[in-house]
Design an enzyme around this catalytic site. Structure first.
Site, PDB file in Angstrom:
ATOM      1  CG  ASP A  77      -2.018   0.923   1.262  1.00 38.99           C
ATOM      2  OD1 ASP A  77      -2.544   1.220   0.171  1.00 38.99           O
ATOM      3  OD2 ASP A  77      -2.428   1.361   2.365  1.00 38.99           O
ATOM      4  CG  HIS A  78      -0.579   4.849   0.182  1.00 35.18           C
ATOM      5  ND1 HIS A  78      -0.989   5.782  -0.727  1.00 35.18           N
ATOM      6  CD2 HIS A  78      -1.709   4.432   0.829  1.00 35.18           C
ATOM      7  CE1 HIS A  78      -2.299   5.949  -0.623  1.00 35.18           C
ATOM      8  NE2 HIS A  78      -2.764   5.135   0.295  1.00 35.18           N
TER       9      HIS A  78
ATOM     10  CD  GLU B 144      -3.742   8.448  -4.692  1.00 35.44           C
ATOM     11  OE1 GLU B 144      -3.595   7.462  -3.948  1.00 35.44           O
ATOM     12  OE2 GLU B 144      -3.832   9.612  -4.263  1.00 35.44           O
TER      13      GLU B 144
ATOM     14  CG  HIS C  96      -5.162   8.154   3.543  1.00 32.45           C
ATOM     15  ND1 HIS C  96      -4.338   8.723   2.601  1.00 32.45           N
ATOM     16  CD2 HIS C  96      -5.485   6.929   3.054  1.00 32.45           C
ATOM     17  CE1 HIS C  96      -4.164   7.873   1.603  1.00 32.45           C
ATOM     18  NE2 HIS C  96      -4.849   6.784   1.843  1.00 32.45           N
ATOM     19  N   GLY C  97      -7.817   8.597   7.139  1.00 31.20           N
ATOM     20  CA  GLY C  97      -8.188   8.923   8.510  1.00 31.20           C
ATOM     21  C   GLY C  97      -9.660   9.290   8.602  1.00 31.20           C
TER      22      GLY C  97
ATOM     23  CB  ALA D  13     -13.151   3.225   2.790  1.00 27.34           C
TER      24      ALA D  13
ATOM     25  CB  THR E 233      -8.574   5.249  10.357  1.00 31.86           C
ATOM     26  OG1 THR E 233      -7.535   5.794   9.536  1.00 31.86           O
ATOM     27  CG2 THR E 233      -8.647   6.021  11.651  1.00 31.86           C
TER      28      THR E 233
HETATM   29  P1  13P Z   1      -8.545   5.098   5.975  1.00 29.57           P
HETATM   30  O1  13P Z   1      -7.562   5.146   7.092  1.00 29.57           O
HETATM   31  O2  13P Z   1      -9.326   6.341   5.824  1.00 29.57           O
HETATM   32  O3  13P Z   1      -9.409   3.873   6.076  1.00 29.57           O
HETATM   33  O4  13P Z   1      -7.710   4.940   4.600  1.00 29.57           O
HETATM   34  C1  13P Z   1      -7.150   3.694   4.277  1.00 29.57           C
HETATM   35  C2  13P Z   1      -6.348   3.730   3.019  1.00 29.57           C
HETATM   36  O5  13P Z   1      -6.650   4.402   2.058  1.00 29.57           O
HETATM   37  C3  13P Z   1      -5.155   2.853   2.961  1.00 29.57           C
HETATM   38  O6  13P Z   1      -4.491   2.981   1.752  1.00 29.57           O
HETATM   39 ZN    ZN Z   2      -4.683   4.942   0.890  1.00 27.42          ZN
HETATM   40 NA    NA Z   3     -10.905   8.088   5.634  1.00 27.30          NA
END
Ligand code: 13P
Ligand code: ZN
Ligand code: NA
Length: 283
Positions: free
Chosen positions: A81-82, A133, A179-180, A209, A232
């Site tokens: 991820d990322h 992305e 995010h978050g 999400a 999160t």
């Molecule tokens: P959240 O922390 O908002 O769920 O985001 C998760 C995310 O995009 C991980 O790549």
């Molecule tokens: Zn993400």
């Molecule tokens: Na979020």
């Protein structure tokens, strides 16, 4: 066996649901995620950021998830991820990772494409799937003026060109999530998502999400989202219950006991999110 995200995302796209991608951090969170997905007969993606691999070790994480994938007869993917460092991605692919995200979204369009193409060339040699992305996740629509919004959010025409030129397998879109958690409910740009879907045929990915309303996530799935990233909202019940247990049991010192309530609380959310994605009973 750990699988790539190719088949699972294409099946989700055909059947109009999404595969949840849950961020893991340690043995316990991996256990909860795969056990719950297996009970609900859902494919599942275990997503690890560079920070998670720094903490847990790429080899340890890989080995634990490989063991999980042997134990359960559902499709299980380990997904980077990322990741921004191409060398880290190559190293993970060499260890057996089958699904990666190269996040070059902070670069200008052409530079973003150049970085992503390098990863795609390497990954596809090993049948590894690549997510990238376009646009940038960030603040809410309300906080942005229109110009900023246009430069931050994924532009549908550019998205088509981006997918064609990079050869990626899935596209993460910026449509108003962050995010978050959110200070107030995020307003998602569903119209933009519909426009992107019209011109991009590969599976689309929703980041950020956590904190997005159930119905809004469902609507994005109807509009073409095939992978939903959740971090999160899993961290909160785990740490919340852990804190509560340790405060209520000041003498507790056995991780085999004090981790249990945290795992249980996280499990409820994993199940809820699988249902939100409509991915249960697909295998
Ligand atoms: P959240 O922390 O908002 O769920 O985001 C998760 C995310 O995009 C991980 O790549
Ligand atoms: Zn993400
Ligand atoms: Na979020």
């Amino acid at each position: 066996m750990i699988v790539s995200t190719r088949e699972m995302l294409l099946k989700a796209q055909r059947e109009r649901y999404a595969v949840p991608a849950f961020n893991f951090h340690n043995l316990e969170t991996i256990q909860v995620i795969v056990e719950t997905a297996a009970e609900l007969r859902s494919a599942v993606i275990l997503a690890g950021t560079p920070g998670t691999f720094d903490y847990a070790g790429r080899d340890y994480a890989q080995a634990i998830i490989e063991t999980a994938a042997k134990k359960y007869d559902i499709p299980i993917a380990l997904h980077l991820d990322h990741h921004e460092v191409v060398e880290d991605i190559k190293k993970s692919i060499d260890l057996g990772t089958k699904s990666v995200m190269i996040d070059a979204s902070h670069h200008q369009f052409d530079e973003n494409i150049a970085v992503v193409k390098e990863v795609v060339a390497y990954a596809h040699r090993y049948d590894v799937t690549v997510e990238a992305e376009l646009g940038r996740l960030g603040g809410q629509e309300d906080d942005l003026v229109v110009d900023e919004k246009d430069s931050m959010y994924t532009n549908p025409d550019s998205a088509k060109e981006y997918v064609d030129r990079t050869g990626i397998d899935s596209l993460a879109v910026a449509i108003g999530t962050a995010h978050g958690l959110y200070k107030s409910e995020p307003k998602l740009d569903f119209e933009r998502l519909a426009e992107i879907k019209k011109v991009v045929s590969i599976p689309l990915v929703l980041h950020g999400a956590s904190g997005v309303a159930f119905d809004d996530v469902r609507k994005t799935i109807e509009l073409g989202i095939c992978k939903v990233n959740i971090a999160t909202e899993l961290k909160m019940p785990f740490s919340g219950e852990l804190r509560k247990y340790l405060e209520e049991h000041r003498d507790a010192n056995d991780p085999r006991k004090y981790m249990e309530p945290a795992k249980k609380a996280m499990k409820l959310v994993v199940a809820e999110k699988i249902k939100m994605c409509m991915s249960e009973h697909r295998y």
